[in-house]
Motif scaffolding. Structure first.
Motif, PDB file in Angstrom:
ATOM      1  N   ALA A 243       7.539   3.836   5.646  1.00  0.00           N
ATOM      2  CA  ALA A 243       8.271   4.157   4.415  1.00  0.00           C
ATOM      3  C   ALA A 243       9.710   3.649   4.484  1.00  0.00           C
ATOM      4  N   SER A 244      10.325   3.682   5.646  1.00  0.00           N
ATOM      5  CA  SER A 244      11.700   3.186   5.810  1.00  0.00           C
ATOM      6  C   SER A 244      11.762   1.672   5.676  1.00  0.00           C
ATOM      7  N   ALA A 245      10.697   0.990   6.098  1.00  0.00           N
ATOM      8  CA  ALA A 245      10.652  -0.473   6.020  1.00  0.00           C
ATOM      9  C   ALA A 245      10.265  -0.964   4.624  1.00  0.00           C
ATOM     10  N   GLU A 246       9.791  -0.044   3.792  1.00  0.00           N
ATOM     11  CA  GLU A 246       9.332  -0.403   2.448  1.00  0.00           C
ATOM     12  C   GLU A 246      10.091   0.396   1.388  1.00  0.00           C
TER      13      GLU A 246
ATOM     14  N   HIS B 261       2.354  -6.204  17.143  1.00  0.00           N
ATOM     15  CA  HIS B 261       2.097  -7.544  16.613  1.00  0.00           C
ATOM     16  C   HIS B 261       2.725  -7.808  15.262  1.00  0.00           C
ATOM     17  N   GLY B 262       3.660  -6.975  14.812  1.00  0.00           N
ATOM     18  CA  GLY B 262       4.268  -7.271  13.521  1.00  0.00           C
ATOM     19  C   GLY B 262       4.931  -6.086  12.872  1.00  0.00           C
ATOM     20  N   ALA B 263       4.837  -6.062  11.561  1.00  0.00           N
ATOM     21  CA  ALA B 263       5.497  -5.039  10.746  1.00  0.00           C
ATOM     22  C   ALA B 263       4.856  -3.671  10.997  1.00  0.00           C
ATOM     23  N   PRO B 264       5.535  -2.607  10.581  1.00  0.00           N
ATOM     24  CA  PRO B 264       4.941  -1.272  10.717  1.00  0.00           C
ATOM     25  C   PRO B 264       3.571  -1.217  10.042  1.00  0.00           C
ATOM     26  N   LEU B 265       2.687  -0.441  10.638  1.00  0.00           N
ATOM     27  CA  LEU B 265       1.350  -0.279  10.073  1.00  0.00           C
ATOM     28  C   LEU B 265       1.432   0.537   8.789  1.00  0.00           C
ATOM     29  N   VAL B 266       0.671   0.121   7.775  1.00  0.00           N
ATOM     30  CA  VAL B 266       0.588   0.921   6.555  1.00  0.00           C
ATOM     31  C   VAL B 266      -0.182   2.196   6.898  1.00  0.00           C
ATOM     32  N   PRO B 267       0.010   3.271   6.144  1.00  0.00           N
ATOM     33  CA  PRO B 267      -0.655   4.541   6.475  1.00  0.00           C
ATOM     34  C   PRO B 267      -2.166   4.417   6.672  1.00  0.00           C
TER      35      PRO B 267
END
Length: 196
Positions: free
Chosen positions: A142-145, A80-86
């Motif tokens: 981490a790659s997306a941020e 449903h969107g961006a990668p999940l944060v840890p």
């Protein structure tokens, strides 16, 4: 004699794993016998042993089923969107585990693994699969941020993975032992504690 289809074999295996999961949930790993699983499944001993050599193989199959369900939940939430944060990764993983009927047995299994080398090997194989589930999600975030973590995303994920996974036993042990433990507050706090 009619030939047994692969679909039938898979369904029968799944039926046996389900019976083992119910037995482990009701009695714990140590107090569950193969006779219990045979009785719960309604199948013959020969049918059970045709798929699994013993209780440890059944445990591995139950753990694999539980972990596969968690992977599905992580994939569905990620869709449903961006990668999940840890913290979201861990909250999703823990939330799914706490709803498994097998969940309360996990602490017992960890304790057994500390003193039983054979059980340690089984638990380590499950831990390896959990790491293989969580680490790519940490790398993806981490790659997306860029700039949010120190160093290469792959190295960062390897470095923080043991700390992030420490949330699982923290949750499970407190859930079993601490009378005032607030499961919902713990899950809500995870995204605050881990990078976001």
């Amino acid at each position: 004699m009619p030939k047994v289809t692969e679909a039938h074999r898979a369904a029968r295996r799944d039926e046996i794993v389900g019976a083992a999961l119910r037995c482990f949930a009701a009695k714990g790993y140590q107090r569950t016998s193969m006779a219990d699983v045979i009785e719960e499944s309604g199948l013959s001993a020969g049918a059970i042993y045709g798929y699994f050599a013993g209780k440890q193989e059944l445990f591995a199959a139950v753990a694999a089923r539980v972990l596969e369900a968690r992977r599905g939940e992580l994939d569905a939430r990620r869709a449903h969107g961006a990668p999940l944060v840890p913290g979201q990764v861990m909250a999703t993983l823990i939330d799914g585990m706490r709803h498994e009927p097998f969940g309360h047995v996990i602490v017992q299994l960890w304790a057994e693994a500390a003193v039983d080398p054979e059980m340690r090997g089984l638990v380590q194989s499950v831990l390896t699969r959990v790491r293989d589930t969580v680490r790519p999600r940490l790398v993806e975030w981490a790659s997306a941020e860029p700039g949010r973590v120190q160093g290469d995303p792959e190295e960062w994920a390897t470095r923080v993975l043991p700390v992030v996974l420490g949330a699982v036993p923290g949750f499970m042990i407190q859930r079993e032992i601490a009378a005032d433990f607030d499961e919902e507050a713990f899950l809500r706090a995870l995204p605050e504690v881990f990078p976001h």
